[in-house]
Design a protein around this motif. Structure first.
Motif, PDB file in Angstrom:
ATOM      1  N   ALA A 121       0.772  -1.170   0.038  1.00 34.74           N
ATOM      2  CA  ALA A 121      -0.093   0.009   0.098  1.00 34.74           C
ATOM      3  C   ALA A 121       1.005   1.398   0.170  1.00 34.74           C
ATOM      4  CB  ALA A 121      -0.956  -0.085   1.288  1.00 34.74           C
ATOM      5  N   MET A 122       2.025   1.243   0.247  1.00 37.12           N
ATOM      6  CA  MET A 122       3.049   2.138   0.429  1.00 37.12           C
ATOM      7  C   MET A 122       2.956   3.280  -1.092  1.00 37.12           C
ATOM      8  SD  MET A 122       4.493   2.826   2.940  1.00 37.12           S
ATOM      9  CE  MET A 122       5.236   4.310   2.446  1.00 37.12           C
ATOM     10  N   GLY A 123       2.742   4.348  -0.968  1.00 35.65           N
ATOM     11  CA  GLY A 123       2.730   5.143  -2.096  1.00 35.65           C
ATOM     12  C   GLY A 123       4.125   5.912  -2.586  1.00 35.65           C
ATOM     13  N   GLY A 124       4.187   7.126  -3.484  1.00 34.58           N
ATOM     14  CA  GLY A 124       5.463   7.274  -4.006  1.00 34.58           C
ATOM     15  C   GLY A 124       5.981   6.359  -4.736  1.00 34.58           C
ATOM     16  N   THR A 125       7.542   6.286  -4.799  1.00 29.78           N
ATOM     17  CA  THR A 125       8.150   5.655  -5.769  1.00 29.78           C
ATOM     18  C   THR A 125       8.276   4.136  -5.236  1.00 29.78           C
ATOM     19  OG1 THR A 125       9.856   7.412  -6.116  1.00 29.78           O
ATOM     20  CG2 THR A 125      10.434   5.169  -6.690  1.00 29.78           C
ATOM     21  N   THR A 126       7.772   2.980  -5.961  1.00 32.57           N
ATOM     22  CA  THR A 126       7.752   1.915  -5.646  1.00 32.57           C
ATOM     23  C   THR A 126       8.226   0.895  -6.535  1.00 32.57           C
ATOM     24  OG1 THR A 126       5.683   1.413  -6.790  1.00 32.57           O
ATOM     25  CG2 THR A 126       5.442   2.432  -4.632  1.00 32.57           C
ATOM     26  N   ILE A 127       8.481  -0.413  -6.321  1.00 35.28           N
ATOM     27  CA  ILE A 127       8.454  -1.446  -7.368  1.00 35.28           C
ATOM     28  C   ILE A 127       7.374  -2.472  -7.617  1.00 35.28           C
ATOM     29  CG2 ILE A 127      11.266  -1.471  -7.287  1.00 35.28           C
ATOM     30  CD1 ILE A 127      11.212  -3.834  -5.296  1.00 35.28           C
ATOM     31  N   PHE A 128       6.030  -1.805  -7.243  1.00 35.59           N
ATOM     32  CA  PHE A 128       4.859  -2.465  -7.401  1.00 35.59           C
ATOM     33  C   PHE A 128       4.982  -3.944  -6.683  1.00 35.59           C
ATOM     34  CE2 PHE A 128       6.405  -0.005 -11.352  1.00 35.59           C
ATOM     35  CZ  PHE A 128       5.669   1.071 -11.038  1.00 35.59           C
ATOM     36  N   LEU A 129       5.343  -3.885  -5.434  1.00 34.64           N
ATOM     37  CA  LEU A 129       4.990  -5.126  -4.767  1.00 34.64           C
ATOM     38  C   LEU A 129       3.596  -5.370  -4.563  1.00 34.64           C
ATOM     39  CD1 LEU A 129       7.984  -4.789  -1.912  1.00 34.64           C
ATOM     40  CD2 LEU A 129       7.930  -6.095  -4.138  1.00 34.64           C
ATOM     41  N   GLU A 130       3.382  -6.670  -4.622  1.00 33.34           N
ATOM     42  CA  GLU A 130       1.822  -7.208  -4.483  1.00 33.34           C
ATOM     43  C   GLU A 130       1.848  -8.019  -3.313  1.00 33.34           C
ATOM     44  OE1 GLU A 130      -0.643  -6.586  -6.009  1.00 33.34           O
ATOM     45  OE2 GLU A 130       0.266  -5.533  -7.926  1.00 33.34           O
ATOM     46  N   ALA A 131       0.753  -7.806  -2.503  1.00 37.87           N
ATOM     47  CA  ALA A 131       0.560  -8.568  -1.127  1.00 37.87           C
ATOM     48  C   ALA A 131       0.659 -10.164  -1.492  1.00 37.87           C
ATOM     49  CB  ALA A 131      -0.605  -8.314  -0.574  1.00 37.87           C
ATOM     50  N   GLY A 132       1.402 -10.922  -0.757  1.00 39.30           N
ATOM     51  CA  GLY A 132       1.605 -12.334  -0.903  1.00 39.30           C
ATOM     52  C   GLY A 132       2.507 -12.853  -2.005  1.00 39.30           C
ATOM     53  N   GLU A 133       3.215 -11.807  -2.739  1.00 39.28           N
ATOM     54  CA  GLU A 133       4.121 -12.174  -3.511  1.00 39.28           C
ATOM     55  C   GLU A 133       5.580 -12.377  -2.577  1.00 39.28           C
ATOM     56  OE1 GLU A 133       7.088  -9.630  -6.740  1.00 39.28           O
ATOM     57  OE2 GLU A 133       5.453  -8.453  -5.864  1.00 39.28           O
ATOM     58  N   THR A 134       6.490 -13.207  -3.021  1.00 39.86           N
ATOM     59  CA  THR A 134       7.879 -13.172  -2.359  1.00 39.86           C
ATOM     60  C   THR A 134       8.953 -12.565  -3.186  1.00 39.86           C
ATOM     61  OG1 THR A 134       8.135 -15.147  -3.218  1.00 39.86           O
ATOM     62  CG2 THR A 134       7.084 -15.215  -1.100  1.00 39.86           C
ATOM     63  N   MET A 135       9.758 -11.826  -2.668  1.00 38.56           N
ATOM     64  CA  MET A 135      11.072 -11.457  -3.278  1.00 38.56           C
ATOM     65  C   MET A 135      12.091 -11.426  -2.253  1.00 38.56           C
ATOM     66  SD  MET A 135      11.501  -7.623  -4.939  1.00 38.56           S
ATOM     67  CE  MET A 135      10.348  -8.118  -6.370  1.00 38.56           C
ATOM     68  N   SER A 136      13.377 -11.595  -2.804  1.00 40.50           N
ATOM     69  CA  SER A 136      14.593 -12.075  -2.017  1.00 40.50           C
ATOM     70  C   SER A 136      15.099 -10.646  -1.725  1.00 40.50           C
ATOM     71  CB  SER A 136      15.752 -12.411  -3.045  1.00 40.50           C
ATOM     72  OG  SER A 136      16.276 -11.424  -3.714  1.00 40.50           O
ATOM     73  N   VAL A 137      15.782 -10.881  -0.383  1.00 38.05           N
ATOM     74  CA  VAL A 137      16.407  -9.557   0.242  1.00 38.05           C
ATOM     75  C   VAL A 137      17.194  -8.828  -0.677  1.00 38.05           C
ATOM     76  CG1 VAL A 137      17.927  -9.034   2.126  1.00 38.05           C
ATOM     77  CG2 VAL A 137      16.023 -10.514   2.807  1.00 38.05           C
ATOM     78  N   ASP A 138      18.009  -9.687  -1.393  1.00 39.09           N
ATOM     79  CA  ASP A 138      18.912  -9.140  -2.498  1.00 39.09           C
ATOM     80  C   ASP A 138      18.054  -7.938  -3.279  1.00 39.09           C
ATOM     81  OD1 ASP A 138      21.580  -8.991  -3.616  1.00 39.09           O
ATOM     82  OD2 ASP A 138      20.594  -9.974  -5.180  1.00 39.09           O
TER      83      ASP A 138
END
Length: 404
Positions: free
Chosen positions: A117-134
Motif C-alpha cells: 500500500a505504500m505510495g510514492g516511488t515503488t517497485i510495485f510489490l503485491e501482497a502475497g508476493e515473495t522477493m529476495s532480500v537481495d
C-alpha cells in the motif's frame, strides 16, 4: 487504475533503461551538461580555496569516510527533512542484520498488504508476493522504492514501528543526536528530521559494508526476470566517474537532497546536500564539494620510524616487557599542501602495569607539519601479558629450581 499506473511506470522504466544502455535519446555530453546550471561542465576547483565550493542548498557537509573528519560544512547541524536519504539507515540495519547472520540476502520475503500500500516511488510489490532480500535491496537503493523499505523493515523487526525504534536506537549509538526517524522510507512526516552532519555519519557507517556498493553503483538493471526496470535516481553514478553511491531524496518539505559518495586514490568522501531548490542543485553541490576534497586532501603513510618503537617494560607481569605496534591502518588524512613537511615523534609509556591486553594503547606517534599537529596515531600492545600472581610466581620459582 492501479494496473494503468503500473503499466505507465513500467513503460517509463523501460525507456530509462534503453536510454542508459544505448544513449539513443540523449548523448553523455548532453546529460553531463544537465548537471550544471549554466549548461557547461563544472569548473575545476581551485586548490586550497573552499570559497570555490558552489552549493545552492540549505545545508551541506563533506566528510572523509574512514576518519569521519569534516572537510567542509554549511549549516550542517540544521534540522531538516531527509526524504529518501532515510533509506541509508534502512540499508545499514539490513546490512548489519546480514552480517550478524540473522537474515540472508537469499531469504525470500513475503510481502504484506501494508508494504504493497505504500505510495510514492515503488517497485510495485503485491501482497502475497515473495522477493529476495537481495532484490529488495536493489529496489531500495537504485529505485528508492518505498514498498521495498517497508518490506525489509517488517522482515527484520516484525513491524515497521519496531524497525523505526531500531533505527532511532542505532542513530543514538552513532552519535546522531539531532536525528529522529518516524518511518523507514522517508516520506514527509511530522518530526521526521535529521541533519547533513548526521546523514554523513550514517553514510560513512554504511560504506563500511562494501557490499552496499554492489547496489549503489548500479545505473540500470531489472527485477522479476526483466519485467521491472531499475534506473538509479543518483545521476552522479553515471556521469561522475569516481562516484560510489549513495542515496537521493526529494519531497516537498525536504527539497532536492543527496548523500553522494565517491573515491579517488583510496580517498573515500561523502558529500551531503539538503534543501536544493532547482533541478540538479543537489548533484552540482555534491560534485563541487567532492572535487574540492579530492584536490586538497590525501591519505598518506606517516613518516614513522619503526626503529624508535621499542618494547615497554611491564610491571608485575608474566613477562618483563611487551612489544609495541602501530594500531590498524597507519594512513592519515592530510592536506596535500602539507604532505612534504611531515614529521613524526614517538611517545611511549615508560612502563605499563600488568595485565596488558593486546591492542591496549600504550603510546602514540604525533604527526606534525611545522608546529601544527595533524594527527595522532595510536601505538598499542602487540600481545597480551598476564598479571603475575603469587601462585604463578611460586610455580615459576619451582620450575626454576627443577631446572638447576
Amino acid at each position: 487504475m492501479r494496473k494503468l499506473t503500473k503499466f505507465l511506470s513500467l513503460f517509463m522504466a523501460v525507456v530509462l533503461v534503453l536510454c542508459g544502455s544505448t544513449g539513443a535519446l540523449a548523448s553523455a555530453s548532453d546529460i553531463t551538461s544537465e548537471l550544471t546550471d549554466d549548461g557547461g561542465i563544472l569548473p575545476t576547483i581551485a586548490p586550497e580555496d573552499s570559497g570555490q565550493i558552489q552549493v545552492k542548498a540549505k545545508s551541506a557537509i563533506l566528510m572523509e569516510v574512514t576518519t569521519g573528519k569534516v572537510l567542509y560544512e554549511m549549516n550542517s547541524n540544521e534540522k531538516r527533512a531527509p526524504a529518501s536519504i532515510t533509506k541509508v539507515m534502512t540499508a545499514l540495519l539490513t546490512m548489519e542484520a546480514v552480517e550478524k547472520g540473522s537474515i540472508s540476502l537469499t531469504d525470500m520475503v513475503l510481502i504484506s498488504p501494508n508494504a504493497m500500500a505504500m505510495g510514492g516511488t515503488t517497485i510495485f510489490l503485491e501482497a502475497g508476493e515473495t522477493m529476495s532480500v537481495d532484490d529488495l535491496m536493489k529496489g531500495l537503493m537504485v529505485n528508492s522504492a518505498n514498498d521495498a523499505a517497508v518490506a525489509l523493515a517488517e522482515y527484520i523487526s516484525g513491524t515497521e514501528e519496531a524497525f523505526v525504534a531500531l533505527m532511532n536506537q542505532r542513530a543514538q549509538e552513532l552519535g546522531m543526536n539531532d536525528t529522529t526517524f518516524k518511518n523507514a522510507h522517508g516520506l514527509d512526516e511530522d518530526g521526521h528530521m535529521t541533519t547533513a552532519h548526521d546523514i554523513a555519519v550514517m553514510s560513512c557507517e554504511l560504506l563500511k559494508h562494501e557490499k552496499i556498493m554492489d547496489y549503489t553503483k548500479i545505473w540500470t538493471g531489472s527485477l522479476r526476470d526483466g519485467a521491472t526496470g531499475l534506473a538509479n535516481t543518483n545521476k552522479l553514478i553515471r556521469f561522475y566517474e569516481p562516484a560510489t553511491g549513495l542515496k537521493t531524496g526529494t519531497t516537498n518539505n525536504a527539497g532536492r537532497c543527496v548523500s553522494a559518495s565517491a573515491m579517488k586514490n583510496d580517498l573515500h568522501l561523502v558529500a551531503v546536500v539538503l534543501g536544493g531548490e532547482e533541478k540538479n542543485d543537489q548533484f552540482n553541490g555534491a560534485r563541487s564539494m567532492l572535487e574540492w576534497g579530492f584536490a586538497n586532501y590525501a591519505l598518506v603513510e606517516p613518516p614513522i620510524n619503526m626503529e624508535e618503537i621499542v618494547p615497554i617494560p611491564v610491571s608485575h607481569g608474566m613477562q618483563p616487557e611487551v612489544m609495541v605496534e602501530v594500531s590498524g591502518t597507519s594512513k592519515i588524512l592530510i592536506e596535500k599542501a602539507k604532505a612534504g613537511e611531515l614529521s613524526a615523534s614517538i611517545e611511549l609509556m615508560e612502563q605499563v602495569e600488568a595485565p596488558v591486553e593486546k591492542g591496549q594503547q600504550i603510546g602514540k606517534a604525533v604527526i606534525t607539519s611545522g608546529d601544527e599537529i595533524l594527527a595522532e596515531v595510536p601505538l598499542v600492545a602487540a600481545e597480551s601479558v598476564e598479571k603475575m600472581s603469587f601462585f604463578k610466581a611460586f610455580c615459576l620459582l619451582i620450575q626454576g629450581l627443577l631446572a638447576v
